[in-house]
Scaffold this motif. Structure first.
Motif, PDB file in Angstrom:
ATOM      1  N   PRO B 664       0.821  -1.226   0.000  1.00  0.00           N
ATOM      2  CA  PRO B 664       0.000   0.000   0.000  1.00  0.00           C
ATOM      3  C   PRO B 664       0.858   1.281   0.000  1.00  0.00           C
ATOM      4  O   PRO B 664       0.493   2.261  -0.651  1.00  0.00           O
ATOM      5  CB  PRO B 664      -0.807  -0.110   1.297  1.00  0.00           C
ATOM      6  CG  PRO B 664      -0.887  -1.557   1.568  1.00  0.00           C
ATOM      7  CD  PRO B 664       0.383  -2.148   1.058  1.00  0.00           C
ATOM      8  N   ILE B 665       2.010   1.245   0.693  1.00  0.00           N
ATOM      9  CA  ILE B 665       2.874   2.436   0.711  1.00  0.00           C
ATOM     10  C   ILE B 665       3.432   2.692  -0.693  1.00  0.00           C
ATOM     11  O   ILE B 665       3.417   3.828  -1.186  1.00  0.00           O
ATOM     12  CB  ILE B 665       4.026   2.281   1.733  1.00  0.00           C
ATOM     13  CG1 ILE B 665       3.472   2.244   3.159  1.00  0.00           C
ATOM     14  CG2 ILE B 665       5.029   3.427   1.600  1.00  0.00           C
ATOM     15  CD1 ILE B 665       4.499   1.888   4.229  1.00  0.00           C
ATOM     16  N   ALA B 666       3.906   1.625  -1.325  1.00  0.00           N
ATOM     17  CA  ALA B 666       4.454   1.784  -2.684  1.00  0.00           C
ATOM     18  C   ALA B 666       3.382   2.310  -3.637  1.00  0.00           C
ATOM     19  O   ALA B 666       3.637   3.204  -4.447  1.00  0.00           O
ATOM     20  CB  ALA B 666       4.993   0.450  -3.187  1.00  0.00           C
ATOM     21  N   LEU B 667       2.164   1.784  -3.513  1.00  0.00           N
ATOM     22  CA  LEU B 667       1.067   2.248  -4.378  1.00  0.00           C
ATOM     23  C   LEU B 667       0.734   3.704  -4.076  1.00  0.00           C
ATOM     24  O   LEU B 667       0.467   4.503  -4.988  1.00  0.00           O
ATOM     25  CB  LEU B 667      -0.170   1.365  -4.186  1.00  0.00           C
ATOM     26  CG  LEU B 667      -0.067  -0.067  -4.721  1.00  0.00           C
ATOM     27  CD1 LEU B 667      -1.292  -0.883  -4.324  1.00  0.00           C
ATOM     28  CD2 LEU B 667       0.085  -0.074  -6.242  1.00  0.00           C
ATOM     29  N   SER B 668       0.770   4.040  -2.780  1.00  0.00           N
ATOM     30  CA  SER B 668       0.479   5.419  -2.384  1.00  0.00           C
ATOM     31  C   SER B 668       1.507   6.388  -2.980  1.00  0.00           C
ATOM     32  O   SER B 668       1.148   7.466  -3.478  1.00  0.00           O
ATOM     33  CB  SER B 668       0.475   5.477  -0.844  1.00  0.00           C
ATOM     34  OG  SER B 668       0.794   6.737  -0.383  1.00  0.00           O
ATOM     35  N   VAL B 669       2.784   5.992  -2.978  1.00  0.00           N
ATOM     36  CA  VAL B 669       3.839   6.830  -3.573  1.00  0.00           C
ATOM     37  C   VAL B 669       3.568   6.988  -5.079  1.00  0.00           C
ATOM     38  O   VAL B 669       3.628   8.098  -5.625  1.00  0.00           O
ATOM     39  CB  VAL B 669       5.244   6.210  -3.334  1.00  0.00           C
ATOM     40  CG1 VAL B 669       6.313   6.953  -4.135  1.00  0.00           C
ATOM     41  CG2 VAL B 669       5.589   6.216  -1.855  1.00  0.00           C
ATOM     42  N   MET B 670       3.238   5.875  -5.737  1.00  0.00           N
ATOM     43  CA  MET B 670       3.014   5.933  -7.187  1.00  0.00           C
ATOM     44  C   MET B 670       1.795   6.795  -7.524  1.00  0.00           C
ATOM     45  O   MET B 670       1.840   7.583  -8.469  1.00  0.00           O
ATOM     46  CB  MET B 670       2.836   4.519  -7.744  1.00  0.00           C
ATOM     47  CG  MET B 670       4.146   3.758  -7.846  1.00  0.00           C
ATOM     48  SD  MET B 670       3.990   2.281  -8.853  1.00  0.00           S
ATOM     49  CE  MET B 670       3.240   1.158  -7.721  1.00  0.00           C
ATOM     50  N   VAL B 671       0.726   6.655  -6.761  1.00  0.00           N
ATOM     51  CA  VAL B 671      -0.478   7.455  -7.028  1.00  0.00           C
ATOM     52  C   VAL B 671      -0.171   8.940  -6.809  1.00  0.00           C
ATOM     53  O   VAL B 671      -0.601   9.798  -7.585  1.00  0.00           O
ATOM     54  CB  VAL B 671      -1.657   6.983  -6.133  1.00  0.00           C
ATOM     55  CG1 VAL B 671      -2.817   7.961  -6.180  1.00  0.00           C
ATOM     56  CG2 VAL B 671      -2.127   5.605  -6.583  1.00  0.00           C
ATOM     57  N   PHE B 672       0.601   9.233  -5.763  1.00  0.00           N
ATOM     58  CA  PHE B 672       0.974  10.634  -5.515  1.00  0.00           C
ATOM     59  C   PHE B 672       1.705  11.197  -6.726  1.00  0.00           C
ATOM     60  O   PHE B 672       1.380  12.284  -7.219  1.00  0.00           O
ATOM     61  CB  PHE B 672       1.866  10.720  -4.266  1.00  0.00           C
ATOM     62  CG  PHE B 672       2.193  12.146  -3.883  1.00  0.00           C
ATOM     63  CD1 PHE B 672       1.352  12.877  -3.062  1.00  0.00           C
ATOM     64  CD2 PHE B 672       3.346  12.758  -4.358  1.00  0.00           C
ATOM     65  CE1 PHE B 672       1.642  14.193  -2.732  1.00  0.00           C
ATOM     66  CE2 PHE B 672       3.655  14.069  -4.033  1.00  0.00           C
ATOM     67  CZ  PHE B 672       2.797  14.794  -3.206  1.00  0.00           C
ATOM     68  N   PHE B 673       2.662  10.428  -7.217  1.00  0.00           N
ATOM     69  CA  PHE B 673       3.439  10.911  -8.366  1.00  0.00           C
ATOM     70  C   PHE B 673       2.601  10.949  -9.655  1.00  0.00           C
ATOM     71  O   PHE B 673       2.845  11.775 -10.526  1.00  0.00           O
ATOM     72  CB  PHE B 673       4.706  10.066  -8.560  1.00  0.00           C
ATOM     73  CG  PHE B 673       5.837  10.581  -7.711  1.00  0.00           C
ATOM     74  CD1 PHE B 673       5.856  10.356  -6.354  1.00  0.00           C
ATOM     75  CD2 PHE B 673       6.850  11.343  -8.264  1.00  0.00           C
ATOM     76  CE1 PHE B 673       6.863  10.869  -5.550  1.00  0.00           C
ATOM     77  CE2 PHE B 673       7.869  11.860  -7.481  1.00  0.00           C
ATOM     78  CZ  PHE B 673       7.880  11.617  -6.116  1.00  0.00           C
ATOM     79  N   ALA B 674       1.620  10.064  -9.746  1.00  0.00           N
ATOM     80  CA  ALA B 674       0.767  10.059 -10.943  1.00  0.00           C
ATOM     81  C   ALA B 674      -0.083  11.323 -11.024  1.00  0.00           C
ATOM     82  O   ALA B 674      -0.388  11.809 -12.108  1.00  0.00           O
ATOM     83  CB  ALA B 674      -0.136   8.829 -10.934  1.00  0.00           C
ATOM     84  N   LEU B 675      -0.443  11.859  -9.855  1.00  0.00           N
ATOM     85  CA  LEU B 675      -1.384  12.987  -9.844  1.00  0.00           C
ATOM     86  C   LEU B 675      -0.745  14.339  -9.551  1.00  0.00           C
ATOM     87  O   LEU B 675      -1.368  15.378  -9.749  1.00  0.00           O
ATOM     88  CB  LEU B 675      -2.496  12.718  -8.813  1.00  0.00           C
ATOM     89  CG  LEU B 675      -3.369  11.487  -9.090  1.00  0.00           C
ATOM     90  CD1 LEU B 675      -4.303  11.232  -7.916  1.00  0.00           C
ATOM     91  CD2 LEU B 675      -4.168  11.675 -10.363  1.00  0.00           C
ATOM     92  N   CYS B 676       0.484  14.338  -9.070  1.00  0.00           N
ATOM     93  CA  CYS B 676       1.100  15.600  -8.643  1.00  0.00           C
ATOM     94  C   CYS B 676       1.827  16.279  -9.812  1.00  0.00           C
ATOM     95  O   CYS B 676       2.370  15.609 -10.684  1.00  0.00           O
ATOM     96  CB  CYS B 676       2.083  15.317  -7.517  1.00  0.00           C
ATOM     97  SG  CYS B 676       2.480  16.794  -6.587  1.00  0.00           S
ATOM     98  N   CYS B 677       1.837  17.606  -9.797  1.00  0.00           N
ATOM     99  CA  CYS B 677       2.513  18.339 -10.873  1.00  0.00           C
ATOM    100  C   CYS B 677       3.914  18.748 -10.403  1.00  0.00           C
ATOM    101  O   CYS B 677       4.155  19.885 -10.041  1.00  0.00           O
ATOM    102  CB  CYS B 677       1.718  19.571 -11.267  1.00  0.00           C
ATOM    103  SG  CYS B 677       2.358  20.331 -12.766  1.00  0.00           S
ATOM    104  N   GLN B 678       4.816  17.768 -10.396  1.00  0.00           N
ATOM    105  CA  GLN B 678       6.186  18.051  -9.946  1.00  0.00           C
ATOM    106  C   GLN B 678       7.070  18.329 -11.163  1.00  0.00           C
ATOM    107  O   GLN B 678       7.978  17.571 -11.454  1.00  0.00           O
ATOM    108  CB  GLN B 678       6.725  16.857  -9.165  1.00  0.00           C
ATOM    109  CG  GLN B 678       5.983  16.623  -7.883  1.00  0.00           C
ATOM    110  CD  GLN B 678       6.069  15.168  -7.469  1.00  0.00           C
ATOM    111  OE1 GLN B 678       5.695  14.286  -8.210  1.00  0.00           O
ATOM    112  NE2 GLN B 678       6.569  14.925  -6.292  1.00  0.00           N
ATOM    113  N   CYS B 679       6.783  19.390 -11.844  1.00  0.00           N
ATOM    114  CA  CYS B 679       7.578  19.727 -13.020  1.00  0.00           C
ATOM    115  C   CYS B 679       7.508  21.235 -13.229  1.00  0.00           C
ATOM    116  O   CYS B 679       6.477  21.761 -13.680  1.00  0.00           O
ATOM    117  CB  CYS B 679       7.048  18.969 -14.241  1.00  0.00           C
ATOM    118  SG  CYS B 679       8.016  19.294 -15.713  1.00  0.00           S
ATOM    119  N   ALA B 680       8.590  21.910 -12.868  1.00  0.00           N
ATOM    120  CA  ALA B 680       8.624  23.375 -12.983  1.00  0.00           C
ATOM    121  C   ALA B 680       8.457  23.806 -14.436  1.00  0.00           C
ATOM    122  O   ALA B 680       7.812  24.818 -14.715  1.00  0.00           O
ATOM    123  CB  ALA B 680       9.933  23.902 -12.406  1.00  0.00           C
TER     124      ALA B 680
END
Lengths: 61, 726
Positions: B664-680
């Motif tokens: 669940p932690i690994a999935l949570s990290v992946m979902v966070f990165f799938a939805l977050c706009c971490q790109c300046a």
């Protein structure tokens, strides 16, 4: 002072300067920014305008 | 006196073979033209015929000169000589598809009104022949009253004739005297032109009258106000009353003229033969079968990315380890050695390792685009998009975002309606771009590969990409019902003929993508890793002022001098504890620990939290940061153990609290990165495209909140499943 530490500080300053310059160029530079994430188009100012996908003129009533 | 070059514009519908002709004539010597303000990509090239230099301008494909967006207007302005930086073309080559002549000639009839000589390049005559269509070029030229040159651009057939006609037309060609439109339209457009005191040329006055909601109308209404707009509406009303309703009257008149002009020149079978493309499309564009094929294809692609990239990734890993051990052998213990081995080699190497996956992803993207399948995928998604208030036109930028969000955001320029354009720009970064692949690869490799079904890794990657496909339309729907309310636009899409993809094009795309990835790793990621390393290295002394490195070296030396496995294991344990303490008390460690309550609901410890925080300027930084954070022991120890994914799996599993919930932690990290706009860079492009700071700020805020909620739900549901169902 430890020569390794001097080299490290110089590298950190250079990296910080590069990131600052890079951020400035991204937000305020004249060229369109590229993310370089692998699209291969980052150097180009505009993307390929997609073919096959422009609205046809309305025909018929 | 020097002879001026002949300026020739290549114009045609998308897929007419314009670019092929451009490359065949110019020998691929092209560069990109850039216009200030609104830019549109126009390729330029040149060649010499009989000592005369010919400058070619390849305009983006269009179905008509009814400009609806600023980009389309740039092309019309260029043809009219209204682009200050470009000379007006001396000649227009209208490239038409011989197998679909009537529809392609629609644009030609508009080009014939520009007051410039026109040559019709009758392309794809081979395809027309294969469909049983024969065209009498001479007769066609006579009825159209323009020069017609049959060519086959991909085989170079007919190009000599075309070159000769270019010189002939430029020297003595006359503009066709096209007068296809009904008298009331011509009368009203003349009156409109007069009322504007020559502000726009007669051609644009006609377009103003005929293009309802077109760019010229928008521009003049904004400039002259609603009272003037009423004059235009009155003119259209008069046209409607006289039996020429706008815009139908134009299409009706042009197609009637085309039918009459081509009637004697074209022979075609009464029943159109069923082609391979037609047969394939009955399945691939089918609501159910098409969707199933799309999903199956995506799964195969993602599974292949994992399986195919594995050997090369292992090789890169081995090289990274070898390099680090080489440096360790040369440099004594100290900050520089740590910077090079932990920060540069481990950090950047950890990111570079995913290069084979990036290459494979782009190979598949290029293959699917080149063979014509992507257009079918857009067609399938059009139905979903229209239910969300956007059209298939919005899906194209989203598809582009799978490679990278930046061209995706910029591709939204073709959307004429501002609200739809902004809605598309705001949702495009939700699509999983290639920069997310390393973190997906790391998490899936660590937690969903060993001891799991072989298909799970490909399936998980597929699900991660599908998150974007599912969430983006939902966000678009919310935006279209709230901030960007407006009617659903109409969209008609042409599906290109299937063709065998070009190996050269695929390799080129892979090379471009790979090079861009390596360049980024060597610049932005490298600089970021140096800063992250510094923040995790300093302070490098414990509370007694003793250097951690010296303490670690002393313990290691002692353990190595001692005989017996237990003592060595004890020594290794002590070293790891010391490293852990060092990271915890570092500058970044302190920040991470102070923010741990924020990360805790997502199942993350401070290490994952700081790695995610550090990756806000660029996503890939998380992999390097985790690499530094989980760097343990000697580099030359067991390779298997040294692999980051194995180290992460071991460390997370050892955690007494989080250990049972690693998946669940690994999935949570992946979902966070799938939805977050971490790109300046993406945010900067959004600012540039919307000409506002508010929209990138909004994008960043909504995507970060969405990512947090998504990661929270993923972890909490996953934890519940582990607690209750396992």
């Amino acid at each position: 002072m430890d020569p390794q530490l001097i080299a490290v500080f110089a590298t950190i300053i250079a990296a910080g300067a590069y990131l600052t310059y890079s951020s400035w160029r991204t937000w305020f530079g004249k060229k369109a920014p590229g993310c370089g994430s692998g699209c291969g188009n980052c150097a180009k100012p505009t993307p390929e305008v997609s073919t096959h996908r422009i609205a046809l003129p309305m025909i018929g009533e | 006196m020097p002879v001026l070059p002949i300026v020739v514009a290549l114009v045609g519908n998308p897929n007419a073979g314009k670019s092929t002709l451009f490359n065949a004539l110019s020998g691929l010597r092209q560069h990109v033209g850039n216009y200030p303000g609104v830019t549109v990509e126009m390729k330029k090239g040149d060649f010499v015929v009989d000592g005369r230099r010919v400058e070619l301008i390849d305009l983006p494909g269009t179905y008509s000169l009814a400009a609806r967006s600023p980009d389309e207007m740039v092309a019309v302005d260029l043809l009219l000589g209204r682009q200050p930086s470009e000379p007006r073309p001396d000649l227009i080559i209208s490239v038409v598809d011989a197998s679909n002549l009537e529809r392609h000639l629609y644009l030609t009839t508009q080009l014939m009104e520009l007051g410039v000589p026109v040559i019709v390049a009758l392309n794809m005559i081979d395809m027309a022949k294969s469909q049983g269509i024969t065209i009498d070029a001479e007769r066609l030229a006579k009825s159209l009253q323009v020069t017609v040159v049959p060519i086959q651009a991909n085989a170079g057939t007919g190009l000599d004739s075309l070159r000769a006609e270019i010189v002939r037309a430029a020297d003595g060609g006359v503009a066709p005297a096209a007068n296809l439109l009904p008298e009331p339209i011509l009368r009203e457009s003349e009156a409109l032109h007069g009322s504007l005191n020559g502000e726009i040329p007669p051609f644009l006055a006609r377009r103003l009258l005929l293009d309802v909601g077109g760019y010229t109308e928008q521009w003049l209404t904004a400039k002259r106000g609603p009272e003037w707009h009423q004059t235009l509406l009155d003119a259209r009303l008069r046209l409607s009353e006289s039996g020429c309703p706008v815009p139908a009257a134009e299409a009706k008149a042009r197609y009637a003229w085309i039918r009459a002009a081509t009637a004697m020149a074209i022979t075609k079978p009464a029943i159109r033969p069923v082609s391979t493309t037609d047969r394939l499309d009955t399945i691939l564009t089918h609501k159910l079968w098409g969707t199933l094929v799309f999903l199956a294809l995506m799964f195969v692609v993602f599974q292949a990315i994992f399986v195919g990239a594995e050997p090369l990734m292992g090789a890169i890993d081995a090289v990274t380890k070898w390099l680090a051990s080489l440096v360790e052998g040369v440099l004594p213990v100290g900050p520089l050695r740590s910077l090079i081995t932990d920060g540069v080699i481990t950090g950047v190497g950890g990111v570079i390792k995913f290069l084979p996956q990036i290459l494979l992803l782009f190979a598949f993207i290029a293959f699917l685009e080149d063979c014509g399948y992507m257009a079918r995928a857009a067609f399938l998604m059009d139905k979903i998009m229209s239910r969300c208030g956007l059209s298939g036109k919005s899906f194209i930028p989203m598809l582009s975002s799978i490679a990278c969000a930046i061209p995706g955001v910029m591709a939204a320029r073709v959307i004429e309606n501002r609200r739809d354009r902004i809605a598309t720009i705001l949702v495009a970064p939700l699509m999983s771009c290639s920069a997310r692949l390393p973190i997906y690869g790391l998490m899936i490799g660590a937690f969903l590969t060993v001891g799991r079904p072989f298909w799970l890794k490909g399936f998980t990657l597929f699900v991660m990409y599908m998150i974007g496909f599912l969430v983006a339309p939902i966000v678009a729907l919310i935006l279209k019902r709230t901030l960007l309310r407006g009617a659903t636009p109409i969209f008609v899409m042409e599906l290109p003929t299937y063709r065998r993809p070009s190996l050269k094009a695929i390799l080129r795309r892979m090379f471009d993508a790979g090079w861009a990835f390596v360049r980024r790793a060597g610049t932005l990621i490298l600089a970021s890793m140096i800063i992250v390393w510094a923040l995790l290295y300093f302070p490098n002394t414990d509370e007694n002022g003793q250097k951690y490195e010296e303490r670690i070296a002393a313990i290691t030396e002692k353990a190595e001098a001692t005989e017996g496995e237990d003592a060595k294991a004890e020594g290794e344990k002590a070293v790891n504890a010391l490293r852990s303490e060092w990271k915890r008390t570092s500058l970044l460690g302190r920040v991470g620990r102070s923010m741990e309550p924020v990360f805790a609901p997502l199942g993350w410890d401070w290490k994952i939290g700081v790695a995610a925080l550090a990756s806000f300027p660029a996503r890939e930084v998380i992999v390097g940061t985790l690499g530094i954070l989980y760097q343990e022991g000697d580099i030359d120890s067991d390779e298997k153990k040294d692999q980051l994914q194995n180290t992460i799996r071991d460390r997370w599993s050892e955690d007494p609290i989080r250990g049972p919930y690693v998946v669940p932690i690994a999935l949570s990290v992946m979902v966070f990165f799938a939805l977050c706009c971490q790109c300046a860079s993406t945010l900067a492009v959004i600012r540039r495209e919307t000409k506002s700071w508010a929209w990138p700020a909004f994008t960043f805020a909504y995507m970060t909140i969405l990512a947090y909620i998504g990661a929270f739900l993923t972890f909490q549901i996953g934890r519940w499943v582990v607690d209750h169902l396992s």
